[in-house]
Design a protein around this motif. Structure first.
Motif, PDB file in Angstrom:
ATOM      1  N   ALA A 149     -17.937   5.670  52.888  1.00  0.00           N
ATOM      2  CA  ALA A 149     -16.891   6.409  52.188  1.00  0.00           C
ATOM      3  C   ALA A 149     -15.709   6.711  53.101  1.00  0.00           C
ATOM      4  O   ALA A 149     -15.872   6.956  54.292  1.00  0.00           O
ATOM      5  CB  ALA A 149     -17.462   7.717  51.650  1.00  0.00           C
ATOM      6  N   CYS A 150     -14.520   6.659  52.519  1.00  0.00           N
ATOM      7  CA  CYS A 150     -13.298   7.003  53.247  1.00  0.00           C
ATOM      8  C   CYS A 150     -12.617   8.178  52.555  1.00  0.00           C
ATOM      9  O   CYS A 150     -12.607   8.263  51.323  1.00  0.00           O
ATOM     10  CB  CYS A 150     -12.330   5.822  53.291  1.00  0.00           C
ATOM     11  N   THR A 151     -12.060   9.088  53.319  1.00  0.00           N
ATOM     12  CA  THR A 151     -11.280  10.191  52.765  1.00  0.00           C
ATOM     13  C   THR A 151      -9.825  10.022  53.186  1.00  0.00           C
ATOM     14  O   THR A 151      -9.532   9.441  54.232  1.00  0.00           O
ATOM     15  CB  THR A 151     -11.802  11.554  53.257  1.00  0.00           C
ATOM     16  N   ARG A 152      -8.931  10.540  52.353  1.00  0.00           N
ATOM     17  CA  ARG A 152      -7.497  10.378  52.594  1.00  0.00           C
ATOM     18  C   ARG A 152      -6.785  11.718  52.544  1.00  0.00           C
ATOM     19  O   ARG A 152      -7.226  12.660  51.885  1.00  0.00           O
ATOM     20  CB  ARG A 152      -6.877   9.434  51.551  1.00  0.00           C
ATOM     21  N   SER A 153      -5.649  11.764  53.230  1.00  0.00           N
ATOM     22  CA  SER A 153      -4.787  12.939  53.164  1.00  0.00           C
ATOM     23  C   SER A 153      -4.019  12.905  51.850  1.00  0.00           C
ATOM     24  O   SER A 153      -4.054  11.913  51.106  1.00  0.00           O
ATOM     25  CB  SER A 153      -3.802  12.934  54.332  1.00  0.00           C
TER      26      SER A 153
ATOM     27  N   ILE B 237     -18.279   4.187  59.339  1.00  0.00           N
ATOM     28  CA  ILE B 237     -18.578   2.836  59.805  1.00  0.00           C
ATOM     29  C   ILE B 237     -20.000   2.843  60.346  1.00  0.00           C
ATOM     30  O   ILE B 237     -20.305   3.589  61.286  1.00  0.00           O
ATOM     31  CB  ILE B 237     -17.578   2.385  60.881  1.00  0.00           C
ATOM     32  N   TYR B 238     -20.850   2.065  59.714  1.00  0.00           N
ATOM     33  CA  TYR B 238     -22.279   2.071  60.029  1.00  0.00           C
ATOM     34  C   TYR B 238     -22.825   3.500  60.034  1.00  0.00           C
ATOM     35  O   TYR B 238     -23.625   3.884  60.894  1.00  0.00           O
ATOM     36  CB  TYR B 238     -22.541   1.381  61.369  1.00  0.00           C
ATOM     37  N   GLY B 239     -22.384   4.281  59.054  1.00  0.00           N
ATOM     38  CA  GLY B 239     -22.886   5.634  58.888  1.00  0.00           C
ATOM     39  C   GLY B 239     -22.262   6.679  59.783  1.00  0.00           C
ATOM     40  O   GLY B 239     -22.586   7.866  59.668  1.00  0.00           O
ATOM     41  N   VAL B 240     -21.366   6.263  60.660  1.00  0.00           N
ATOM     42  CA  VAL B 240     -20.719   7.196  61.594  1.00  0.00           C
ATOM     43  C   VAL B 240     -19.298   7.504  61.125  1.00  0.00           C
ATOM     44  O   VAL B 240     -18.503   6.579  60.938  1.00  0.00           O
ATOM     45  CB  VAL B 240     -20.679   6.624  63.025  1.00  0.00           C
ATOM     46  N   PRO B 241     -18.941   8.773  60.923  1.00  0.00           N
ATOM     47  CA  PRO B 241     -17.574   9.102  60.516  1.00  0.00           C
ATOM     48  C   PRO B 241     -16.591   8.890  61.673  1.00  0.00           C
ATOM     49  O   PRO B 241     -16.828   9.363  62.782  1.00  0.00           O
ATOM     50  CB  PRO B 241     -17.659  10.573  60.116  1.00  0.00           C
ATOM     51  N   VAL B 242     -15.506   8.180  61.386  1.00  0.00           N
ATOM     52  CA  VAL B 242     -14.509   7.875  62.410  1.00  0.00           C
ATOM     53  C   VAL B 242     -13.133   8.302  61.904  1.00  0.00           C
ATOM     54  O   VAL B 242     -12.779   8.067  60.753  1.00  0.00           O
ATOM     55  CB  VAL B 242     -14.483   6.368  62.757  1.00  0.00           C
ATOM     56  N   ASN B 243     -12.349   8.937  62.772  1.00  0.00           N
ATOM     57  CA  ASN B 243     -10.994   9.360  62.452  1.00  0.00           C
ATOM     58  C   ASN B 243     -10.131   8.157  62.067  1.00  0.00           C
ATOM     59  O   ASN B 243     -10.192   7.098  62.682  1.00  0.00           O
ATOM     60  CB  ASN B 243     -10.396  10.084  63.665  1.00  0.00           C
TER      61      ASN B 243
END
Length: 331
Positions: free
Chosen positions: A234-238, A248-254
């Motif tokens: 999942a991706c979140t947006r401003s 990415i592969y379960g790790v949240p990345v800025n």
């Protein structure tokens, strides 16, 4: 828009290093004994700027007007409208003033080198002549006239020169400083810039093979590819549409981190896996904060002057003449 690409490339390759640049990576204080002026009076009158040219290692002393001309020529195409170029000239002097006093206490935004992603670029007169060729005389005369017309004008907030961030093309709305740098700033807020979507280089894409994608994840994000986990989550947006976080592969990345490590033009992107490749589809060019240069040019085409452009992209900042900046008298 080819000229935008050339201008940005030149800005990264031939960026200037003002004296005391190492201090800019420190937490600057207005009362610090380490901070000294980077301009001083010229024997012939007027202020000068000491610049270290990275290509030659030569230290040169320039008049402020010559510095501003070289900065504008490096950062914005001369094919742009007069009012857009005048807005860039005001930004150039504002950033110089901010760098000179190393402001950080009033708004918490990092100094110039952090805000602009690289120190403000500068083209020498010789470089401008080589770039413009036969058009040099008329381009130079026009540039000098535009810079002179905004001489001494800077953007201030609470009496201090602002962190006048800018970028090439927004995603259609500019981004808040708080999203990119984690610090709220009252004059670096989202602003509509709808004409950016018509820019020739508004859209771009970058693709990676699974091995290439995995190598970037491992080497630059410290994420080990795991077949048991989905590579794209999942991706979140401003509110402006830029990605703030993506799994990415379960790790949240800025989102800005993803932009940097994968070499994307902006953090307004979508990521999908198709036909055996990971594909980033990107909109806009740059961090998205502050003035969109393309948007400024489109505003100028529609009749806006440089004051209106700057007011639109830096809400709440005051445009002042330096001799009246202490009292905050707006132009």
């Amino acid at each position: 828009m080819t000229s935008i690409k050339k201008g940005i490339t030149t800005g990264f390759l031939s960026f200037l290093l003002l004296l005391l640049l190492p201090f800019l990576s420190l937490a600057c204080r207005k009362d610090s004994a380490e901070i000294r002026e980077m301009t001083h009076p010229s024997p012939k009158g007027g202020a000068t700027v000491a610049v270290l040219l990275p290509d030659t290692g030569q230290r040169v002393i320039l008049s402020e007007s010559e510095y501003i001309c070289g900065a504008v020529a490096c950062e914005m195409p001369l094919t742009y409208e007069d009012e857009a170029l005048k807005a860039q000239a005001v930004i150039a002097l504002t950033l110089l003033r901010r760098q000179q006093i190393c402001v950080s206490a009033s708004d918490g935004i990092p100094p110039l080198s952090s805000v602009s992603e690289s120190p403000q670029g500068y083209l020498t007169a010789a470089q401008r002549k080589a770039q413009w060729g036969a058009a040099f005389p008329q381009n130079e005369a026009r540039l000098q006239k535009l810079v002179a017309s905004t001489a001494g004008e800077t953007l201030v907030y609470d009496g201090q020169p602002i962190a006048a961030a800018y970028h090439a093309i927004s995603c259609g709305t500019t981004e808040a400083a708080s999203v990119v740098w984690g610090t709220d700033c009252p004059y670096l807020l989202p602003a509509d810039s709808p004409n950016d979507t018509s820019a020739e280089e508004y859209r771009s894409s970058v693709s990676f093979s699974p091995d290439e994608f995995g190598a970037v994840c491992k080497e630059k994000l410290n994420i080990l590819p795991d077949d048991a986990k989905a590579p794209i989550g999942a991706c979140t947006r401003s509110a402006s549409g830029y990605v703030t976080r993506c799994e990415i592969y379960g790790v949240p990345v800025n989102g800005q981190k993803i932009r940097n490590v994968f070499g994307l033009r902006s953090a307004c992107f979508t990521l999908k896996y198709a036909d055996g490749r990971f594909l980033f589809s990107v909109r806009g060019w740059g961090h998205g904060v502050g003035m969109s240069q393309y948007g400024a040019n489109e505003m100028a085409k529609q009749g806006a002057d440089y004051r209106e452009i700057l007011t639109h992209y830096y809400p709440g900042a005051r445009l002042v003449k330096e001799e009246s900046s202490a009292s905050g008298i707006p132009l």
